[in-house]
Design an enzyme around this catalytic site. Sequence first.
Site, PDB file in Angstrom:
ATOM      1  N   SER A 258       0.819  -1.213   0.000  1.00 18.31           N
ATOM      2  CA  SER A 258       0.000   0.000   0.000  1.00 18.31           C
ATOM      3  C   SER A 258       0.847   1.254   0.000  1.00 18.31           C
ATOM      4  CB  SER A 258      -0.883  -0.002   1.237  1.00 18.31           C
ATOM      5  OG  SER A 258      -0.082   0.185   2.389  1.00 18.31           O
ATOM      6  N   CYS A 259       2.176   1.121   0.107  1.00 15.74           N
ATOM      7  CA  CYS A 259       2.983   2.336   0.298  1.00 15.74           C
ATOM      8  C   CYS A 259       3.927   2.669  -0.852  1.00 15.74           C
ATOM      9  CB  CYS A 259       3.758   2.223   1.598  1.00 15.74           C
ATOM     10  SG  CYS A 259       2.679   2.348   3.027  1.00 15.74           S
ATOM     11  N   PHE A 260       4.896   1.784  -1.139  1.00 12.59           N
ATOM     12  CA  PHE A 260       5.927   2.163  -2.122  1.00 12.59           C
ATOM     13  C   PHE A 260       5.315   2.600  -3.457  1.00 12.59           C
ATOM     14  CE2 PHE A 260       9.786  -0.417  -0.347  1.00 12.59           C
ATOM     15  CZ  PHE A 260       9.711   0.317   0.820  1.00 12.59           C
TER      16      PHE A 260
END
Length: 422
Positions: A258-260
């Site tokens: 969900s982040c990078f």
Amino acid sequence: MKIAVIGTGYVGLTTALLFAEFGHDVLAVDVDEEKVNTINKGESPIYEPGADELLKKHIGKNLRATTSYDIEDRDIVFICVGTPSKPDGSMETKYLESASEAIGEKLRKGMIVVVKSTVVPGTTENLVLPILERKSGLKAGEFGLAMNPEFLREGLAIYDTFHPDRIVIGEFDKRTGDILEELYRPLEAPILRTSIKVAEMIKYASNAFLATKISFANEIANICERLGIDVYEVMKGVGMDHRISPHFLNAGAGFGGSCFPKDVKALISLAKNLGYEPHLLEDVLKINDYQPRHLVELAEAHYGDLKGAKVAVLGLSFKPDTDDIRETRAAIIVEELLKRGAEVIGYDPKAMANFRKLFPSIKYASGADEAVKNADIVIIQADWEEFKNMNFDAYPNLKLVVDGRRTVKPERVKYVTIGRGD
Ligand code: NAD
């Protein structure tokens, strides 16, 4: 202290558990009623090692979840709602806006609002602050404001929250910085106090750098393949340099989660809006998109036409020890396999229910053994511990293992992996 945490996902839940464990009175607010009910039963709505135990210890005592913003009596309110990508890659702010509005209605003098969600530089001061002021009729300074980015890794969320490398506090006012520094003191982690915009950028620059390291390793892997040398041997030597470090140099199927991907996209979008073309970051994403497709290319090169081939995809979550499938490389692998007419059977210890929502019509196995039993090819996308102990040589039908994470090394069955020139 009386603390509220808004949003009970990976970041909100672990933040709530951290402060509950420190003995504070914690109220967890989420708009998702099902999540709130699950939490109040003492069960974690996400799979995260250690979360259930801490929840059971604190729920109904100094931790409680609710769907209503009963935050009038809180000293500090942490905003932990999602900030996903919009279709154009820029950051979606609607959850942040509605949370800020609801907080603004309950804001009183002296209360502190902390943005913990990952937000592009400028968001806290240009979006959150004006909403809080408008809704409350107060001026920033009368209420405290800070941006406190979170660096936890999913699958290790509890461990990371309790053992951070650093705490970054971007503060609007000194009082808020002092109170947050005191709040985090029991962690005994280095604390860096900055302006709000610097804190926001530290989060993006950190994620963009880690994503760049992975894509760099993959770029070197694809060159190594053509030389017939092993990128893992190469990166072992590279990582021994203390200026580089061995972390995030594993070549393979690429990064998901969900982040990078979303944070690199949001940084690209921000840079373009500011009139700068971020070539390096764009190539980081291009390489990352190619790697899972390359795994399928390897399967094709070593097996032949994939039409009708039975392919077991092991590991559907974006990495082991999580049920999170956001931006999982497994989705690209499955799409590529289906395009080639392969028959896909998926298996994951925790993420099958989530993945089924994306791909309802592929087959799913109830265990790794069942997935591999009838397969011609296995593709390993996430290196869950249970795959490492499998004996792929024991499956007579199996002809090829394509390993995206250097998980196993069968002897009889043909084995192909990224970055070696197999
Ligand atoms: P998530 O999607 O797991 O959880 C977000 C939660 O917020 C959901 O439960 C949702 O129902 C709730 N929510 C949405 N709008 C709300 C509202 N108005 N009021 C109350 N609750 C609301 O998200 P996450 O993974 O915990 O990420 C949250 C933020 O932290 C994001 O900005 C993310 O980039 C950042 N972050 C995530 C990680 C990670 O590994 N997941 C790590 C560091 C930072």
